[in-house]
Write a protein that holds these residues in place. Structure first.
Motif, PDB file in Angstrom:
ATOM      1  N   MET A   1      -5.788  11.689   2.256  1.00  0.00           N
ATOM      2  CA  MET A   1      -6.151  10.384   1.191  1.00  0.00           C
ATOM      3  C   MET A   1      -7.381  11.041   0.422  1.00  0.00           C
ATOM      4  N   ILE A  28       1.062  -5.978  -1.515  1.00  0.00           N
ATOM      5  CA  ILE A  28       1.465  -4.873  -1.009  1.00  0.00           C
ATOM      6  C   ILE A  28       3.245  -4.824  -1.484  1.00  0.00           C
ATOM      7  N   MET A  31       3.590  -3.293  -4.834  1.00  0.00           N
ATOM      8  CA  MET A  31       3.170  -1.836  -4.864  1.00  0.00           C
ATOM      9  C   MET A  31       4.534  -1.224  -4.167  1.00  0.00           C
ATOM     10  N   THR A  32       5.309  -1.910  -3.331  1.00  0.00           N
ATOM     11  CA  THR A  32       6.456  -1.357  -2.903  1.00  0.00           C
ATOM     12  C   THR A  32       7.824  -1.284  -3.811  1.00  0.00           C
ATOM     13  N   ALA A  35       7.339   1.508  -6.328  1.00  0.00           N
ATOM     14  CA  ALA A  35       6.868   2.773  -5.442  1.00  0.00           C
ATOM     15  C   ALA A  35       7.570   4.043  -6.277  1.00  0.00           C
ATOM     16  N   PHE A  51       3.938   3.935  -7.941  1.00  0.00           N
ATOM     17  CA  PHE A  51       2.879   3.824  -6.749  1.00  0.00           C
ATOM     18  C   PHE A  51       3.089   5.000  -5.522  1.00  0.00           C
ATOM     19  N   GLY A  53       1.734   5.711  -1.317  1.00  0.00           N
ATOM     20  CA  GLY A  53       1.013   5.079  -0.304  1.00  0.00           C
ATOM     21  C   GLY A  53      -0.535   5.736  -0.097  1.00  0.00           C
ATOM     22  N   GLY A  54      -0.707   7.035  -0.667  1.00  0.00           N
ATOM     23  CA  GLY A  54      -1.946   7.570  -0.540  1.00  0.00           C
ATOM     24  C   GLY A  54      -2.280   8.899   0.261  1.00  0.00           C
ATOM     25  N   PHE A  62       3.422   1.259   2.141  1.00  0.00           N
ATOM     26  CA  PHE A  62       2.033   0.445   1.944  1.00  0.00           C
ATOM     27  C   PHE A  62       2.278  -0.557   2.873  1.00  0.00           C
ATOM     28  N   ASN A  67      -3.816   0.687   3.682  1.00  0.00           N
ATOM     29  CA  ASN A  67      -4.277   0.908   2.429  1.00  0.00           C
ATOM     30  C   ASN A  67      -5.695  -0.010   2.047  1.00  0.00           C
ATOM     31  N   HIS A  74      -6.926   1.948  -1.305  1.00  0.00           N
ATOM     32  CA  HIS A  74      -6.720   3.316  -1.451  1.00  0.00           C
ATOM     33  C   HIS A  74      -5.156   3.561  -1.550  1.00  0.00           C
ATOM     34  N   PHE A  75      -4.681   3.812  -2.869  1.00  0.00           N
ATOM     35  CA  PHE A  75      -3.601   4.256  -2.772  1.00  0.00           C
ATOM     36  C   PHE A  75      -3.323   5.585  -3.898  1.00  0.00           C
TER      37      PHE A  75
END
Length: 390
Positions: A1, A28, A31-32, A35, A51, A53-54, A62, A67, A74-75
């Motif tokens: 990360m 979340i 973001m999924t 992705a 996106f 997951g970082g 995620f 996160n 944080h991603f």
């Protein structure tokens, strides 16, 4: 990360329109759904942004526990492109034309043959793109600070940042604006009820030959007073050389500052070019003093800052207020968790802003004319000494 390990580099964006105070499972899920890699295409010239997951380039996982740290998310974002390089396209076209033209008496392809060659190249590009060998992936770390409505983008402002901001705006229904010297100054002026004074400011001059008009590097599409970033670095240089290395901040705290490692200067008229200095203390170099005597202004400088017992090394870009090469110093026996890292990033960002607000308060006041004269006298001295003329 990346934001949680190693050195830091980022540009900042303000976030408006995000009504929630915390990040939850619904976010979340958003973001999924967006992705990176969920949409696969072999189409030529396509760009897909999604996106991450970082953790790494293919991280599609995620989770709130993973996160969300200290109410900051944080991603990452990945940009996938499938583009045949221009040089390869040009080579294929030349090869097609050479093959067609060899049967012509003139040895030169006709207009229709050129069209035929271009069509053949386009077909070949589609076939080659479908193999995936020209597919490129770029990842950029992001840190979304919900408490301060700020987004830290781990890259420079440009096409990539634009694509990332567009994805965030579409996904979360927010509005993002780049945070630079000008926008920071305007936000401060509104809060301090000094907007009228700030709005009247024009680029200052520290040498006898006056500078006319906007700086050569000014953003023609923005009316924000980004030139204050350059003047801030000049004021900071003068202050540290002539007065004190401790700056009083608006929140009644203090920061100790030293300019170090790197210094970039440029002529605001675009006439005498750029100078870059690398030294333990570049502001002490006679060549650096000579550059500002010629009218050049700071555009970037390295600095060490110490506040609340925490030391940071960083490089600050004047107009964009972008930070690069930032390092958080730790004690040998210090235990430093992810939560501590987020707090340290916030402290560093806040400290740089508060230093700038101190300057803005002076720059928009009647006391500035005296200070500007003292800076001009300091620059004009033969030795570049620390004694300003009375």
């Amino acid at each position: 990360m990346p934001f949680l390990r190693g050195s830091l580099g980022f540009e900042r964006f303000s976030v408006e329109g995000f009504d929630a105070n915390t990040f939850d499972d619904d976010h979340i899920e958003i973001m999924t759904q967006h992705a990176a890699g969920r949409i696969q295409t072999e189409a030529l010239e396509n760009v897909h942004v999604g996106f991450l997951g970082g953790d790494h380039l293919f991280d599609q996982d995620f989770d709130l526990c993973k996160n969300v740290i200290q109410n900051a998310v944080h991603f990452g974002v990945r940009i996938d492109t499938n583009q045949i390089p221009a040089a390869i396209r040009a080579a294929w076209l030349q090869m097609e034309l050479a093959g067609i033209a060899k049967d012509n008496e003139s040895g030169v392809p006709t207009k229709s043959q050129r069209k035929e060659a271009k069509e053949a190249v386009e077909q070949r590009c589609e076939v080659e793109a479908a193999t995936g060998k020209y597919k490129k992936m770029q990842q950029f770390p992001l840190l979304w600070d919900l408490d301060h409505q700020l987004l830290y983008f781990g890259g420079s402002v440009g096409t990539a940042s634009g694509l990332c901001m567009d994805l965030l705006e579409r996904s979360f229904g927010v509005e993002l604006s780049h945070v630079g010297a000008g926008s920071l100054a305007e936000a401060w002026a509104i809060e301090a009820e000094r907007y009228a004074e700030l709005d009247d400011l024009t680029p200052g001059c520290f040498i006898p030959k006056p500078h006319q008009g906007p700086h050569a590097w000014a953003n023609e599409h923005s009316s924000a007073p980004d030139f204050l970033g350059n003047e801030f670095l000049m004021w900071l240089w003068w202050t540290l050389q002539n007065n004190t290395d401790t700056i009083a901040l608006p929140d009644e705290s203090e920061v100790t500052v030293m300019l170090t490692k790197t210094l970039a200067l440029e002529c605001p008229d675009g006439e005498s070019g750029k100078d870059n200095f690398n030294s333990e203390s570049p502001v002490q170099l006679p060549e650096a003093m000579q550059a500002i005597r010629c009218g050049k202004l700071p555009r970037k400088t390295g600095m060490t800052i110490v506040r609340d017992g925490r030391q940071f090394d960083l490089v600050l870009q004047a107009e964009r207020f972008g930070i690069s090469g930032a390092k958080i110093h730790l004690d040998d026996d210090e235990e430093f968790e992810d939560e501590d890292r987020i707090d340290a990033i916030r402290l560093m960002s806040e400290t740089v802003d508060l230093m700038f607000y101190t300057f803005c308060d002076l720059r928009s006041s009647k006391a500035w004319s005296k200070t500007q004269g003292e800076i001009s006298n300091w620059i004009a001295t033969d030795r570049g000494s620390s004694q300003a003329a009375a």
